[in-house]
Write an enzyme that holds these catalytic residues in place. Structure first.
Site, PDB file in Angstrom:
ATOM      1  N   HIS A 168      -1.884  11.743   7.373  1.00 45.25           N
ATOM      2  CA  HIS A 168      -1.859  13.150   8.130  1.00 45.25           C
ATOM      3  C   HIS A 168      -1.966  12.719   9.634  1.00 45.25           C
ATOM      4  O   HIS A 168      -2.538  11.657   9.910  1.00 45.25           O
ATOM      5  CB  HIS A 168      -3.062  13.827   7.726  1.00 45.25           C
ATOM      6  CG  HIS A 168      -2.900  14.732   6.695  1.00 45.25           C
ATOM      7  ND1 HIS A 168      -4.083  15.018   5.869  1.00 45.25           N
ATOM      8  CD2 HIS A 168      -2.102  15.389   6.133  1.00 45.25           C
ATOM      9  CE1 HIS A 168      -3.734  15.933   4.994  1.00 45.25           C
ATOM     10  NE2 HIS A 168      -2.356  16.174   5.190  1.00 45.25           N
ATOM     11  N   CYS A 262     -11.195  15.995   9.766  1.00 44.03           N
ATOM     12  CA  CYS A 262     -10.732  16.632   8.429  1.00 44.03           C
ATOM     13  C   CYS A 262     -11.726  17.573   7.825  1.00 44.03           C
ATOM     14  O   CYS A 262     -11.299  18.502   7.205  1.00 44.03           O
ATOM     15  CB  CYS A 262     -10.677  15.424   7.111  1.00 44.03           C
ATOM     16  SG  CYS A 262      -9.363  14.042   7.684  1.00 44.03           S
TER      17      CYS A 262
END
Length: 272
Positions: A168, A262
């Site tokens: 990511h 996150c």
């Protein structure tokens, strides 16, 4: 440089059902023991820290069987009160998306857009000033970038990730202010490295060691930067630039491939 913290609104999800019983990134090893109580304790410290720093933190209810829901940043991207809800790539996380749709609608968000193309929220979409940096290569479909530009009303810059450890964008790049970022060049394709160098010539550059402890999975309010405590090199660089780095231990959550950012979805714009 004089820096000022700005109060933020975040959405988080308590890791009540945390475990690693499947693998969808290189950090996840189901055979490696996890400690759910320790994960909750580390998350609670992060949640408390944000509140101590003056930020507002809202919560989404964790759902049994969805252990990665703790990584709330992946659930959506919210800009000017518009919520672009994720469409997850892996089947193990698909059922998270309806929970985010319901949460935003129940809180009075007028525009809640369910993504047509695969995107994993702020995992791959990071707002820097008026520009959205958009990751692709492992999770978010490149076609989703045009959708994000249309729905969110901001110019989107595509960045290609090439190292599966940094699957990511928020594992390889962090937003520090409306004009500043820090990133790990080796995580990006040559073309994307050139793009970043042109856009942010004075960026903080992470070492291999700091990237490997997820030091770039950080959250900044313009002054205070919350990041994994093991990223000591990044902390020193940030301090030298007038930021106030705050190290925190979230190593249990790293077993699932996540860290500070996150766990943290920023809510930009109404409703309050």
């Amino acid at each position: 440089m004089s820096r000022t913290a700005r109060p933020r609104r975040y959405l988080m999800c308590r890791p009540s059902h945390f475990t690693v019983d499947y693998s969808i990134n290189p950090w996840m090893e189901p055979a490696k023991p996890t400690d759910a109580d320790r994960a909750v304790a580390q998350w609670e410290r992060l949640y408390t820290l944000f509140r101590e720093l003056g930020h507002t933190v809202e919560l989404i209810t964790p759902i049994p069987g969805l252990p990665d829901m703790v990584f709330a940043a992946n659930g959506a991207t919210v800009i000017d009160g518009t919520a672009l809800v994720a469409r997850f790539r892996h089947q193990e996380r698909v059922d998270e998306a309806p929970a985010y749709v319901e949460w935003f609608r129940s809180r009075g968000y007028r525009t809640v857009h369910r993504a047509e193309f695969t995107n994993e929220g702020e995992g791959d979409y990071l707002l820097v000033g008026e520009r959205v940096l958009a990751g692709t290569g492992f999770r978010t479909d490149r076609r989703a970038h045009a959708e994000a530009e249309r729905v969110l009303g901001r110019p989107v810059v595509t960045l290609e990730l090439v190292d599966p450890r940094y699957y990511h964008l928020d594992t390889a790049l962090a937003v520090l202010s409306e004009t500043e970022v820090m990133y790990y060049p080796a995580a990006f394709s040559p073309d994307s490295r050139r793009t970043l160098a042109e856009l942010y010539p004075d960026a903080v550059i992470a070492t291999d060691e700091d990237a490997a402890v997820f030091g770039l999975n950080a959250v900044s309010d313009g002054l205070r930067v919350v990041l994994p405590e093991a990223a000591v090199g990044l902390a020193a660089q940030l301090r030298a630039r007038g930021f106030e780095p705050i190290g925190i231990d979230v190593t249990e959550l790293l077993k699932a491939g996540g860290s500070v950012k996150c766990c943290t979805l920023e809510l930009r714009g109404a409703p309050a």
